[in-house]
Design a protein around this motif. Structure first.
Motif, short mmCIF file in Angstrom:
data_model
loop_
_atom_site.label_atom_id
_atom_site.label_comp_id
_atom_site.label_asym_id
_atom_site.label_seq_id
_atom_site.Cartn_x
_atom_site.Cartn_y
_atom_site.Cartn_z
N ALA A 32 -73.37 -42.97 -75.86
CA ALA A 32 -74.67 -43.54 -75.45
C ALA A 32 -75.45 -43.97 -76.69
N ASN A 33 -76.01 -45.17 -76.62
CA ASN A 33 -76.85 -45.76 -77.66
C ASN A 33 -76.11 -46.08 -78.95
N ALA A 34 -74.78 -46.04 -78.94
CA ALA A 34 -73.99 -46.35 -80.13
C ALA A 34 -73.85 -47.86 -80.29
N THR A 35 -73.55 -48.29 -81.50
CA THR A 35 -73.18 -49.67 -81.79
C THR A 35 -71.75 -49.63 -82.30
N VAL A 36 -70.88 -50.38 -81.63
CA VAL A 36 -69.45 -50.35 -81.95
C VAL A 36 -68.93 -51.77 -82.17
N ALA A 37 -67.74 -51.86 -82.73
CA ALA A 37 -67.08 -53.15 -82.95
C ALA A 37 -66.14 -53.47 -81.80
N LYS A 38 -66.41 -54.48 -81.07
CA LYS A 38 -65.58 -55.08 -80.03
C LYS A 38 -64.54 -54.17 -79.36
N PRO A 39 -64.97 -53.26 -78.52
CA PRO A 39 -64.02 -52.35 -77.85
C PRO A 39 -63.20 -53.06 -76.78
N THR A 40 -61.98 -52.55 -76.57
CA THR A 40 -61.12 -53.02 -75.48
C THR A 40 -60.86 -51.89 -74.48
N ARG A 41 -61.39 -50.71 -74.80
CA ARG A 41 -61.19 -49.54 -73.94
C ARG A 41 -62.42 -48.65 -74.04
N LEU A 42 -62.85 -48.13 -72.90
CA LEU A 42 -63.98 -47.20 -72.81
C LEU A 42 -63.46 -45.93 -72.14
N THR A 43 -63.95 -44.77 -72.58
CA THR A 43 -63.54 -43.53 -71.92
C THR A 43 -64.76 -42.65 -71.65
N LEU A 44 -64.72 -41.95 -70.53
CA LEU A 44 -65.75 -41.00 -70.15
C LEU A 44 -65.05 -39.70 -69.78
N THR A 45 -65.43 -38.61 -70.43
CA THR A 45 -64.80 -37.32 -70.16
C THR A 45 -65.79 -36.42 -69.45
N PHE A 46 -65.34 -35.81 -68.35
CA PHE A 46 -66.19 -34.99 -67.49
C PHE A 46 -65.77 -33.54 -67.51
N SER A 47 -66.61 -32.69 -66.97
CA SER A 47 -66.39 -31.25 -66.97
C SER A 47 -65.42 -30.79 -65.88
N GLU A 48 -65.09 -31.66 -64.94
CA GLU A 48 -64.21 -31.30 -63.84
C GLU A 48 -63.21 -32.41 -63.57
N LYS A 49 -62.14 -32.07 -62.87
CA LYS A 49 -61.16 -33.08 -62.46
C LYS A 49 -61.81 -34.04 -61.47
N LEU A 50 -61.46 -35.30 -61.60
CA LEU A 50 -62.03 -36.37 -60.77
C LEU A 50 -61.06 -36.82 -59.70
N LEU A 51 -61.59 -37.32 -58.60
CA LEU A 51 -60.78 -37.96 -57.57
C LEU A 51 -60.71 -39.45 -57.91
N ALA A 52 -59.55 -39.91 -58.31
CA ALA A 52 -59.39 -41.26 -58.84
C ALA A 52 -59.87 -42.38 -57.91
N PRO A 53 -59.51 -42.38 -56.64
CA PRO A 53 -59.89 -43.53 -55.80
C PRO A 53 -61.39 -43.71 -55.60
N THR A 54 -62.16 -42.66 -55.84
CA THR A 54 -63.60 -42.74 -55.58
C THR A 54 -64.44 -42.67 -56.85
N SER A 55 -63.80 -42.81 -58.01
CA SER A 55 -64.50 -42.76 -59.28
C SER A 55 -64.34 -44.09 -60.01
N GLY A 56 -65.40 -44.54 -60.66
CA GLY A 56 -65.31 -45.82 -61.36
C GLY A 56 -66.58 -46.14 -62.12
N VAL A 57 -66.65 -47.37 -62.62
CA VAL A 57 -67.81 -47.82 -63.40
C VAL A 57 -68.19 -49.24 -63.01
N ASP A 58 -69.43 -49.57 -63.32
CA ASP A 58 -69.91 -50.95 -63.29
C ASP A 58 -70.43 -51.21 -64.70
N LEU A 59 -70.01 -52.32 -65.28
CA LEU A 59 -70.38 -52.67 -66.64
C LEU A 59 -71.15 -53.98 -66.62
#
Length: 125
Positions: A32-59
């Motif tokens: 959050a609030n970082a400045t980076v050089a042209k990423p091609t991949r983003l990752t978010l790590t959570f405290s619990e296992k996620l259910l893949a079909p119902t988890s996602g992002v809007d960018l």
């Protein structure tokens, strides 16, 4: 009657409880609030296992250098997947993000079936 209620309360307290915590965002790349050089991949790590079909992002690109009145522009064409131990949501972009500012809105569901949402911003140089 009081004795029956007391005994029932003790019995319920002795039962093993099921933890129903909600997933919490522990870390992200970019952060959050970082400045980076042209990423091609983003990752978010959570405290619990996620259910893949119902988890996602809007960018959304919210600003572009040299364009003061840049309207928010949704970014499309990326793929999301739950990886590793099931706690990491990875976003693979078809090409590097151009310079600008971005909002990432995430939504995840874990075993407790509750949808949790969040948002953070970052910039690309």
């Amino acid at each position: 009657m009081r004795r029956i209620l007391f005994t029932a309360a003790i019995a319920l307290a002795a039962l093993p409880s099921v933890a129903m915590a909600h997933p919490k965002l522990l870390s992200s790349t970019p952060a959050a609030n970082a400045t980076v050089a042209k990423p091609t991949r983003l990752t978010l790590t959570f405290s619990e296992k996620l259910l893949a079909p119902t988890s996602g992002v809007d960018l959304t690109m919210t600003g572009m250098p040299g364009m003061a009145n840049h309207a928010p522009m949704p970014i499309k064409g990326f793929k999301t997947a739950v990886e590793g131990d099931g706690k990491t949501l990875a976003v693979t972009l078809p090409r590097a993000l151009p310079a600008g500012s971005y909002d990432l809105n995430w939504h995840v569901v874990s075993a407790d079936q509750h949808k949790i949402t969040g948002k953070y911003s970052f910039s690309v140089k």
